[in-house]
Scaffold this active site. Structure first.
Site: not given
Ligand SMILES: NC(=O)c1ccc[n+]([C@@H]2O[C@H](COP(=O)([O-])OP(=O)(O)OC[C@H]3O[C@@H](n4cnc5c(N)ncnc54)[C@H](O)[C@@H]3O)[C@@H](O)[C@H]2O)c1
Length: 332
Positions: A52, A74, A142, A295
């Site tokens: 990790d 990533f 996020y 959206d």
């Protein structure tokens, strides 16, 4: 001697494809992945360590044991909806994890990083084609975590001489053309694999959220970029960082820059559905539903900066090829 590249998150979708491109370009990739969302069998032609990025002692050990020249990072949680429900999980992994990784790099004198960022840093932009200099106003945790890491890289570049490139991907799609690798997110939230799951009978139907947008067919338009083209962009970005050492007086100065990676042309949700019907030959059920909050109608990259400065352009820009490669992987 081949340069060693530490690849945290290399067992995931985009990371695993990038390993092949790194290897083909003569680098020696070393994957660090906790397998929270990745797959051990997706790591081809690279060394693998399960662990990790939040484990400080492990990072110290790795930077001591291996002659690491650069990091291609990533490792992150990626599902925007989950980040709204559980933001601390995302700040802990994506921000604290990256902080731990960057600190370890600074401690061990490793200066070069290519970082996976996202179009989500631009939030709800209404611009027709997004350029890198637009305001960063993420609309979910996020996107916020990715922008936070970009700020960390920018500021550490200025203060500590870190040399970093953030690549802001639009929608990664497709799969390895030879069918060895593909997208295996769980839960899956990306449109192309979801549509293909409808074609293969793994789900009853595919939903289109919103058919009354001001777009050519009323559905949202997104920029899809083939995962192999993303992989190539990482190699080009890495080369750009290594080229800084090649002059007679290698730069001690820090460096930070960000590049959009997209096709520059958008495809509508209906076009994705039609491409999937054409590729699979299955006339699966489609449900038309209300718009989802948050959206935007259109999200398309202006990727001219990557084309001009990294000498990169998508080699597989056709939607039909991305869908066909994803379908081949699903049926492998
Ligand atoms: N898929 C997309 O369309 C897309 C778009 C924009 C940006 N990105 C970014 O690209 C990167 C890769 O995305 P992906 O689609 O391949 O996701 P993925 O979930 O397939 O890959 C992420 C990998 O990171 C690993 N990981 C997560 N936390 C870790 C930790 N603390 N330590 C070690 N390993 C850890 C996971 O096990 C997984 O293998 C992510 O940073 C994501 O935010 C993806």
């Amino acid at each position: 001697m081949a340069k060693t590249i530490l690849v945290p998150g290399g067992a995931g979708f985009i990371g695993s494809h990038t390993l092949l491109a790194l290897k083909a370009a003569g680098y020696q990739p070393l994957v660090l992945d906790n397998l929270s969302n990745g797959h051990r069998d997706a790591v081809l032609e690279a060394s693998f360590i399960q662990g990790d990025i939040r484990d400080e002692a492990l990072l110290d050990q790795l930077f001591q044991d291996y002659p690491i020249d650069a990091v291609v990072h990533f490792a992150a949680f990626i599902e925007a909806g989950e980040s709204v429900r559980d933001p601390m999980k995302f700040y802990d992994n994506n921000v604290a994890g990256s902080l731990n990784l960057i600190r370890a790099m600074v401690r061990h004198g490793v200066r070069k990083m290519v970082f996976s960022s996202t179009a989500a840093v631009y939030g709800d932009s209404t611009d027709a084609a997004l350029t890198e200099d637009l305001p960063k106003v993420p609309i979910n945790p996020y996107g916020q975590t990715k922008w936070a890491v970009e700020c960390m890289l920018r500021d550490t570049a200025a203060a500590e001489g870190l040399q970093a490139i953030a690549l802001r991907y639009f929608n990664a799609a497709g799969a390895d053309a030879e069918g060895r690798l593909g997208e295996r997110h769980d839960p899956e939230t990306h449109l192309i694999p979801l549509v293909l799951q409808a074609a293969s009978g793994q789900r009853d139907a595919i939903s289109i959220f919103g058919t009354d947008y001001g777009t050519r067919d009323g559905t949202c338009i997104r920029d899809y970029i083939h995962v192999a083209d993303l992989a190539t962009a990482h190699v080009k970005a890495l080369q750009h960082l290594f080229d800084m050492d090649d002059s007679d007086t290698p730069s001690e100065a820090g460096f930070y820059d960000a590049f959009n990676l997209g096709n520059g042309q958008g495809f509508s949700v209906r076009e994705v559905v039609e491409a999937a019907k054409q590729v699979t030959g299955v006339d699966f059920a489609v449900k038309e539903e209300e718009r989802r909050p948050g959206d935007p109608a259109v999200l398309v990259a202006d990727a001219s900066k990557a084309r001009d400065r990294l000498d990169w352009k998508p080699e597989t820009p056709a939607l039909i090829d991305m869908v066909a490669h994803a379908w081949r992987f699903m049926n492998r």
